[in-house]
Every structure is written in C-alpha cells, then in structure tokens.
Design an enzyme around this catalytic site. Structure first.
Site, PDB file in Angstrom:
ATOM      1  N   TYR A 103      46.089  80.794  19.283  1.00  0.00           N
ATOM      2  CA  TYR A 103      45.715  81.553  20.924  1.00  0.00           C
ATOM      3  C   TYR A 103      44.755  82.842  20.816  1.00  0.00           C
ATOM      4  CZ  TYR A 103      46.566  85.056  25.281  1.00  0.00           C
ATOM      5  OH  TYR A 103      45.901  86.168  25.487  1.00  0.00           O
ATOM      6  N   ILE A 113      49.548  92.606  29.650  1.00  0.00           N
ATOM      7  CA  ILE A 113      49.489  93.310  31.421  1.00  0.00           C
ATOM      8  C   ILE A 113      50.623  91.526  31.950  1.00  0.00           C
ATOM      9  CG2 ILE A 113      48.417  92.715  33.572  1.00  0.00           C
ATOM     10  CD1 ILE A 113      47.390  95.052  31.064  1.00  0.00           C
TER      11      ILE A 113
HETATM   12  N1  NAD Z   1      48.944  89.034  30.994  1.00  0.00           N
HETATM   13  C1  NAD Z   1      48.914  89.577  29.376  1.00  0.00           C
HETATM   14  O1  NAD Z   1      49.463  90.119  28.645  1.00  0.00           O
HETATM   15  C2  NAD Z   1      47.012  89.174  29.138  1.00  0.00           C
HETATM   16  C3  NAD Z   1      46.705  90.001  27.789  1.00  0.00           C
HETATM   17  C4  NAD Z   1      45.749  89.494  27.128  1.00  0.00           C
HETATM   18  C5  NAD Z   1      44.515  88.643  27.595  1.00  0.00           C
HETATM   19  N2  NAD Z   1      44.849  87.671  28.563  1.00  0.00           N
HETATM   20  C6  NAD Z   1      44.014  86.966  29.084  1.00  0.00           C
HETATM   21  O2  NAD Z   1      44.027  86.815  30.581  1.00  0.00           O
HETATM   22  C7  NAD Z   1      43.338  85.584  31.201  1.00  0.00           C
HETATM   23  C8  NAD Z   1      44.287  85.813  33.149  1.00  0.00           C
HETATM   24  O3  NAD Z   1      45.711  85.876  32.291  1.00  0.00           O
HETATM   25  P1  NAD Z   1      47.583  85.764  33.174  1.00  0.00           P
HETATM   26  O4  NAD Z   1      47.449  87.000  32.025  1.00  0.00           O
HETATM   27  O5  NAD Z   1      46.721  86.313  34.626  1.00  0.00           O
HETATM   28  O6  NAD Z   1      47.776  84.500  33.320  1.00  0.00           O
HETATM   29  P2  NAD Z   1      48.465  83.538  34.575  1.00  0.00           P
HETATM   30  O7  NAD Z   1      48.735  82.439  33.584  1.00  0.00           O
HETATM   31  O8  NAD Z   1      48.951  84.623  35.654  1.00  0.00           O
HETATM   32  O9  NAD Z   1      46.917  83.220  34.689  1.00  0.00           O
HETATM   33  C9  NAD Z   1      45.948  81.778  34.049  1.00  0.00           C
HETATM   34  C10 NAD Z   1      45.597  81.253  35.418  1.00  0.00           C
HETATM   35  O10 NAD Z   1      44.433  80.453  34.021  1.00  0.00           O
HETATM   36  C11 NAD Z   1      44.732  78.859  34.948  1.00  0.00           C
HETATM   37  N3  NAD Z   1      44.087  77.994  34.244  1.00  0.00           N
HETATM   38  C12 NAD Z   1      45.402  77.402  33.103  1.00  0.00           C
HETATM   39  N4  NAD Z   1      44.164  76.544  32.963  1.00  0.00           N
HETATM   40  C13 NAD Z   1      43.363  76.359  33.004  1.00  0.00           C
HETATM   41  C14 NAD Z   1      42.550  75.499  33.262  1.00  0.00           C
HETATM   42  N5  NAD Z   1      41.859  74.437  32.271  1.00  0.00           N
HETATM   43  N6  NAD Z   1      41.336  75.524  33.289  1.00  0.00           N
HETATM   44  C15 NAD Z   1      40.947  76.631  34.779  1.00  0.00           C
HETATM   45  N7  NAD Z   1      42.319  77.010  34.878  1.00  0.00           N
HETATM   46  C16 NAD Z   1      43.309  77.202  33.997  1.00  0.00           C
HETATM   47  C17 NAD Z   1      45.956  78.985  35.346  1.00  0.00           C
HETATM   48  O11 NAD Z   1      46.854  78.152  36.523  1.00  0.00           O
HETATM   49  C18 NAD Z   1      46.576  79.994  36.272  1.00  0.00           C
HETATM   50  O12 NAD Z   1      45.873  80.947  37.714  1.00  0.00           O
HETATM   51  C19 NAD Z   1      44.046  84.595  30.276  1.00  0.00           C
HETATM   52  O13 NAD Z   1      42.988  84.537  29.612  1.00  0.00           O
HETATM   53  C20 NAD Z   1      44.548  85.599  29.241  1.00  0.00           C
HETATM   54  O14 NAD Z   1      44.553  84.746  28.011  1.00  0.00           O
HETATM   55  C21 NAD Z   1      46.025  87.689  29.342  1.00  0.00           C
END
Ligand code: NAD
Length: 255
Positions: free
Chosen positions: A161, A194
């Site tokens: 990741y 988040i």
């Molecule tokens: N939540 C955190 O703390 C955090 C921190 C840093 C970065 N991020 C990044 O933020 C972004 C959003 O994460 P989030 O926390 O909202 O997670 P989340 O799991 O709530 O949302 C991720 C979304 O991506 C979709 N997804 C997964 N695989 C997919 C694919 N192959 N094609 C299309 N859609 C796909 C899922 O169905 C989901 O709706 C991600 O890239 C994550 O790595 C999140």
C-alpha cells in the site's frame, strides 16, 4: 457560491466515488456546480452517492474497475454520452489496502494493491487526459490523485500500500511536468487517518497507537469533507500555480 468555487458547465469524473473520501468529493463538486460521473467497482455504492447529490438527475453513476483498461474505457464513453461532454476534472480516489506482513505477503496480494492503486491511477489518468486533449479541452483541465501520508512515511504491515502511494506521488510529479504544456494540471493529496470504511477494518487499538503522534489526536471525518474541500481547491482556478504538488491533510501527523 459560498465556497467560491465555480464548476458550472464542467464535468468531473471521480473514481472510488461510491464510498468515503470519493463520495465526499462527489458531494462537494456537485454542490459547486459540476456534473459528476460517480465511478466505482461497487455500482450500488456509486448509486447511493448519486442519490445523495444535489439534483441527482444531472449526474451519473457508473460501474468502473480502474484496474481494467476496457472497463475504464467503457465508463469514460458512457460519461461522455450521458453527460454530453468530456470530463475536464478528474479525481482518482479508488483505492484498497490489504494488511499483511512483508515477510509473509504473497506475490498476488502485493500485485492486487498495485493494480488498483497505482496501475488504476495510470489507466484512468491516461485515458481521461487523452480525451481532454483530443477534444481540445485540455486548457483548464485538472487531475487530483489521492495518495497517502503512508507513501511518504511508510506503513508497517502495509508495504505494498505504502509503495503504491509513494508511486502515486512520483507519478503525479512526473505527469505534471509532461502535461503542463497542454494546460492540464496534476496534483495529489496525502491524507492522514480519515474515518472511512477503509479504516473501519483496522483494529481500534492500532488506530489509537498511530494517533499518539497526531497533533490533533483524532481521525479526520469524511463528512467534515476536509479532504474533499482540498480536492475542490486543487481542481479550481484558485490553484493554477500549483502543479505536481503533494498536499498533506493529516491533522498534524509526525511519523
Ligand atoms: N481513509 C484514510 O484514512 C485514507 C488515508 C490516506 C489515503 N486514503 C486513500 O483515499 C482513497 C479513498 O479511500 P477511502 O478511505 O475513502 O476508502 P473507501 O474504502 O471508503 O473507498 C474506496 C472506494 O474505492 C472503490 N474501489 C476499490 N477498488 C476499486 C476498483 N478496482 N475500481 C474502482 N473502484 C474501486 C471501493 O469500492 C470504494 O468505494 C484511497 O485511495 C485511499 O488509499 C485513505
């Protein structure tokens, strides 16, 4: 408009729009006048996001697997057909994490995260940016990739990741240099912790431990939309001198 952003007449494509940060991004962009293509591998999640937007009828929810070029191509064509234009605002928020130790991680588990987080960001960005250029709409185009603080600092039990997110940062800076002459800007955001469905699977005690080095001592709330507001800023004309930037939204996370 209260936010000062004006996306009237613009089309935005948001991957991972069916949940968490991507959903909050769709809501902010719709609030500020964009017509939004909510794309997600989970169509039901995308449809729920659509239903939560101002005037759901002017937006669209579509299935897209960002790791599959054909699927991305189909969703882009459907966006162009249904929203009658090409997206000039793109947000790559689709992402996955799979907790596992480096020493025991299978090649398959490693590549799964690479395929979605890194290859997916490449595939969607390339197809959408080429569409903007082909249609003569590159000037004012803007792409925001959601990387992670893990890409800068590393994350134990998540080496693949963290590697993909460091890759997204380098990808963003490289593409930004190539794209500048076309009028398309690319930037990325490094969120800290988040509170979203992605974080919900991480044991509470691990999150508490991680937050010991957080100045605010808490997770960010997606409903607070702090990351989404930064996305909107980077997409907007207010940030035209920002190119290849990696902006932290972390509550002050020092490790
Ligand atoms: N939540 C955190 O703390 C955090 C921190 C840093 C970065 N991020 C990044 O933020 C972004 C959003 O994460 P989030 O926390 O909202 O997670 P989340 O799991 O709530 O949302 C991720 C979304 O991506 C979709 N997804 C997964 N695989 C997919 C694919 N192959 N094609 C299309 N859609 C796909 C899922 O169905 C989901 O709706 C991600 O890239 C994550 O790595 C999140």
């Amino acid at each position: 408009m209260a936010s000062g952003n004006n996306f009237d007449g613009k089309i935005a494509l948001v991957t991972g729009g069916g949940s968490g940060i991507g959903r909050a991004v769709c809501q902010i962009l719709a609030r500020d006048g964009a017509r939004v293509s909510v794309c997600d591998i989970n169509l039901q999640g995308a449809q729920e996001t659509l239903a939560s937007l101002n005037q759901p009828g002017v937006h669209v929810a579509l299935h897209m697997d960002v790791a599959d070029k054909e699927s991305v191509r189909e969703a882009l064509s459907a966006t162009q057909e249904k929203l009658k234009g090409t997206p000039t605002l793109l947000v790559n928020s689709a992402g996955i994490s799979r907790r596992s130790s480096f020493l025991e991680m299978s090649e398959e588990a490693f590549m799964k995260v690479v395929d979605v987080n890194l290859k997916g960001t490449f595939l969607v960005s390339q197809l959408v940016c080429n569409a903007m250029i082909e249609r003569g709409e590159a000037k004012g185009g803007s792409v925001v990739n959601i990387a992670s603080l893990a890409g800068r600092n590393g994350l134990a039990m998540n080496c693949q990741y963290a590697a993909t997110k460091g890759g997204v940062m380098a990808f963003t800076k490289s593409c930004a240099k190539e794209l500048a002459k076309t009028g398309i800007r690319m930037n990325c955001i490094l969120p800290g912790a988040i509170r979203t469905p992605m974080m919900a699977v991480i044991p509470e005690e691990l999150i508490k431990e991680a937050l010991r080095v957080n100045a605010l001592g808490r997770q960010g709330e997606p409903e607070g939309k702090i990351v989404a507001e930064m996305v909107a800023f980077l997409l907007s004309e207010k940030s035209t001198y920002m190119v290849g930037a990696c902006v932290e939204v972390t509550g002050g996370h020092y490790a």
